[in-house]
Design a protein around this motif. Sequence first.
Motif, PDB file in Angstrom:
ATOM      1  N   ARG A  32      67.767  72.257  54.259  1.00 57.05           N
ATOM      2  CA  ARG A  32      66.513  71.696  53.577  1.00 57.05           C
ATOM      3  C   ARG A  32      65.728  72.629  52.981  1.00 57.05           C
ATOM      4  NH1 ARG A  32      64.024  67.760  58.406  1.00 57.05           N
ATOM      5  NH2 ARG A  32      65.610  66.315  58.182  1.00 57.05           N
ATOM      6  N   LEU A  33      65.614  73.877  53.463  1.00 58.65           N
ATOM      7  CA  LEU A  33      64.868  74.909  52.725  1.00 58.65           C
ATOM      8  C   LEU A  33      65.496  75.388  51.593  1.00 58.65           C
ATOM      9  CD1 LEU A  33      62.694  77.119  52.806  1.00 58.65           C
ATOM     10  CD2 LEU A  33      64.266  78.461  54.347  1.00 58.65           C
ATOM     11  N   LEU A  34      67.011  75.425  51.705  1.00 63.29           N
ATOM     12  CA  LEU A  34      67.899  75.865  50.500  1.00 63.29           C
ATOM     13  C   LEU A  34      67.783  74.764  49.504  1.00 63.29           C
ATOM     14  CD1 LEU A  34      70.795  77.647  52.327  1.00 63.29           C
ATOM     15  CD2 LEU A  34      69.162  78.751  50.813  1.00 63.29           C
ATOM     16  N   THR A  35      67.723  73.577  49.663  1.00 58.41           N
ATOM     17  CA  THR A  35      67.682  72.524  48.885  1.00 58.41           C
ATOM     18  C   THR A  35      66.398  72.690  47.904  1.00 58.41           C
ATOM     19  OG1 THR A  35      68.954  71.329  50.028  1.00 58.41           O
ATOM     20  CG2 THR A  35      67.740  70.344  48.363  1.00 58.41           C
ATOM     21  N   GLU A  36      65.023  72.775  48.595  1.00 58.81           N
ATOM     22  CA  GLU A  36      63.984  72.934  48.163  1.00 58.81           C
ATOM     23  C   GLU A  36      63.989  74.089  47.338  1.00 58.81           C
ATOM     24  OE1 GLU A  36      61.131  70.835  48.035  1.00 58.81           O
ATOM     25  OE2 GLU A  36      62.663  69.533  49.149  1.00 58.81           O
ATOM     26  N   THR A  37      64.420  75.311  47.711  1.00 57.26           N
ATOM     27  CA  THR A  37      64.414  76.538  47.070  1.00 57.26           C
ATOM     28  C   THR A  37      65.345  76.446  45.666  1.00 57.26           C
ATOM     29  OG1 THR A  37      64.270  77.862  48.820  1.00 57.26           O
ATOM     30  CG2 THR A  37      64.872  79.059  47.071  1.00 57.26           C
ATOM     31  N   THR A  38      66.165  75.724  45.789  1.00 60.70           N
ATOM     32  CA  THR A  38      67.102  75.472  44.695  1.00 60.70           C
ATOM     33  C   THR A  38      66.154  74.452  43.679  1.00 60.70           C
ATOM     34  OG1 THR A  38      68.978  75.530  45.775  1.00 60.70           O
ATOM     35  CG2 THR A  38      69.057  74.447  43.829  1.00 60.70           C
ATOM     36  N   LYS A  39      65.549  73.627  44.112  1.00 58.63           N
ATOM     37  CA  LYS A  39      64.572  72.766  43.237  1.00 58.63           C
ATOM     38  C   LYS A  39      63.374  73.595  42.655  1.00 58.63           C
ATOM     39  CE  LYS A  39      65.245  68.251  45.385  1.00 58.63           C
ATOM     40  NZ  LYS A  39      64.439  67.041  46.294  1.00 58.63           N
ATOM     41  N   MET A  40      62.974  74.367  43.145  1.00 57.50           N
ATOM     42  CA  MET A  40      61.875  75.176  42.886  1.00 57.50           C
ATOM     43  C   MET A  40      62.308  76.202  41.803  1.00 57.50           C
ATOM     44  SD  MET A  40      59.635  75.910  46.325  1.00 57.50           S
ATOM     45  CE  MET A  40      58.601  77.097  45.467  1.00 57.50           C
ATOM     46  N   VAL A  41      63.351  76.732  41.883  1.00 56.19           N
ATOM     47  CA  VAL A  41      64.043  77.780  41.074  1.00 56.19           C
ATOM     48  C   VAL A  41      64.282  76.922  39.650  1.00 56.19           C
ATOM     49  CG1 VAL A  41      65.997  79.284  40.694  1.00 56.19           C
ATOM     50  CG2 VAL A  41      64.744  79.510  42.826  1.00 56.19           C
TER      51      VAL A  41
END
Length: 130
Positions: A32-41
């Motif tokens: 989930r953290l990686l998914t959110e980080t990808t969205k933010m980037v």
Amino acid sequence: MLTAGEVAGLIVAMAWAILVCFLAVALVKLARLLTETTKMVSELGERVVPLLEDVTVTVGETNRQLVAVEAITRDVKQVSGHAAKVSDVTQSLVTGPLIKLAALTHGIRRALSARRNGRSAPRFLEGRRR
């Protein structure tokens, strides 16, 4: 009943099952953290491009203004140089004659004052009378 080896094996198996559950939960949270980080980037990349364009425009305008300020500064330096020259010429034209006039006025006042009081001429004039 169960033997001691079987109980130990059962405890180890349960410990591994609990450890796997904790690791599974941690991996899900990490995903989930990686998914959110990808969205933010991705969103950041979309926002950075217009910001960089604005910064480029701002830097260009600043450079243009600095060129104008440099020209103004050059003109002010030139004008101040001319003002200094005019001041020097004015000082040399006015100060010299003004000092001479002040000295003459002072001498005349002393001579008139000496004559009114009935005193003889000042010492520097005594040599000239003879």
